[in-house]
Scaffold this motif. Sequence first.
Motif, mmCIF file in Angstrom:
data_model
loop_
_atom_site.group_PDB
_atom_site.id
_atom_site.type_symbol
_atom_site.label_atom_id
_atom_site.label_comp_id
_atom_site.label_asym_id
_atom_site.label_seq_id
_atom_site.Cartn_x
_atom_site.Cartn_y
_atom_site.Cartn_z
ATOM 1 N N SER A 64 6.550 -10.872 -1.936
ATOM 2 C CA SER A 64 7.863 -10.887 -2.562
ATOM 3 C C SER A 64 8.272 -12.327 -2.844
ATOM 4 O O SER A 64 7.596 -13.272 -2.467
ATOM 5 C CB SER A 64 8.889 -10.186 -1.671
ATOM 6 O OG SER A 64 9.029 -10.855 -0.442
ATOM 7 N N TYR A 102 11.184 -15.375 -2.580
ATOM 8 C CA TYR A 102 12.332 -15.906 -1.866
ATOM 9 C C TYR A 102 13.279 -16.459 -2.920
ATOM 10 O O TYR A 102 12.864 -17.204 -3.813
ATOM 11 C CB TYR A 102 11.893 -17.019 -0.916
ATOM 12 C CG TYR A 102 13.046 -17.837 -0.384
ATOM 13 C CD1 TYR A 102 13.774 -17.399 0.720
ATOM 14 C CD2 TYR A 102 13.408 -19.032 -0.983
ATOM 15 C CE1 TYR A 102 14.839 -18.138 1.201
ATOM 16 C CE2 TYR A 102 14.476 -19.787 -0.501
ATOM 17 C CZ TYR A 102 15.180 -19.335 0.586
ATOM 18 O OH TYR A 102 16.228 -20.063 1.061
ATOM 19 N N PHE A 137 15.436 -11.690 -0.853
ATOM 20 C CA PHE A 137 14.038 -11.444 -1.148
ATOM 21 C C PHE A 137 13.984 -10.394 -2.247
ATOM 22 O O PHE A 137 14.683 -9.385 -2.181
ATOM 23 C CB PHE A 137 13.282 -10.952 0.091
ATOM 24 C CG PHE A 137 13.256 -11.985 1.182
ATOM 25 C CD1 PHE A 137 12.351 -13.031 1.129
ATOM 26 C CD2 PHE A 137 14.149 -11.923 2.236
ATOM 27 C CE1 PHE A 137 12.330 -14.002 2.127
ATOM 28 C CE2 PHE A 137 14.139 -12.876 3.234
ATOM 29 C CZ PHE A 137 13.226 -13.919 3.175
ATOM 30 N N GLU A 187 11.259 -8.120 -4.527
ATOM 31 C CA GLU A 187 9.880 -7.669 -4.695
ATOM 32 C C GLU A 187 9.736 -7.076 -6.094
ATOM 33 O O GLU A 187 10.516 -6.215 -6.494
ATOM 34 C CB GLU A 187 9.533 -6.617 -3.646
ATOM 35 C CG GLU A 187 8.087 -6.217 -3.665
ATOM 36 C CD GLU A 187 7.745 -5.225 -2.573
ATOM 37 O OE1 GLU A 187 6.661 -4.622 -2.664
ATOM 38 O OE2 GLU A 187 8.558 -5.030 -1.648
ATOM 39 N N GLU A 202 6.263 -11.649 -11.025
ATOM 40 C CA GLU A 202 6.816 -12.612 -10.078
ATOM 41 C C GLU A 202 6.681 -14.033 -10.617
ATOM 42 O O GLU A 202 7.619 -14.822 -10.542
ATOM 43 C CB GLU A 202 6.128 -12.495 -8.722
ATOM 44 C CG GLU A 202 6.521 -11.246 -7.964
ATOM 45 C CD GLU A 202 5.882 -11.156 -6.591
ATOM 46 O OE1 GLU A 202 4.985 -11.976 -6.273
ATOM 47 O OE2 GLU A 202 6.275 -10.260 -5.831
ATOM 48 N N ALA A 260 7.601 -15.887 -1.318
ATOM 49 C CA ALA A 260 8.057 -15.848 0.072
ATOM 50 C C ALA A 260 6.865 -16.067 0.996
ATOM 51 O O ALA A 260 5.770 -15.571 0.744
ATOM 52 C CB ALA A 260 8.715 -14.506 0.367
ATOM 53 N N ARG A 312 6.930 -14.404 7.644
ATOM 54 C CA ARG A 312 7.858 -14.826 8.686
ATOM 55 C C ARG A 312 7.096 -15.390 9.880
ATOM 56 O O ARG A 312 6.113 -14.810 10.323
ATOM 57 C CB ARG A 312 8.692 -13.630 9.124
ATOM 58 C CG ARG A 312 9.773 -13.987 10.075
ATOM 59 C CD ARG A 312 10.634 -12.791 10.352
ATOM 60 N NE ARG A 312 11.684 -13.182 11.256
ATOM 61 C CZ ARG A 312 12.833 -12.587 11.331
ATOM 62 N NH1 ARG A 312 13.085 -11.564 10.577
ATOM 63 N NH2 ARG A 312 13.735 -12.991 12.188
#
Length: 99
Positions: A2, A4, A46, A48, A55, A77, A80
């Motif tokens: 995805s 950011y 975020f 997607e 993207e 992105a 995490r």
Amino acid sequence: MSLYVGNLSYEVTQETLNTVFAEYGSVKQVSLPTDRETGRLRGFAFVEMSTDAEENAAIEALDGAEWMGRNLKVNKARPREDRGSFGGNRGNSGSRNRY
């Protein structure tokens, strides 16, 4: 994967983000994280999209663009980070902080 989207106005909604990103392809999902304590938006999201090409088109067009009075930051992105448990040992040879 995805995207950011940073430096967002606190007035942004999922619908407005969806509309903007839909110009570059099919939006699968929009996520607007909120602060756990206040419930207020955190200023990033975020998004997607269906394909990498979509993207990339969105990044090319929107990164640095002015929207809702702010210059957007749009990029892929990153996964995490695992931050571990809260308040754990920070290299103090096993000693614990006492409060």
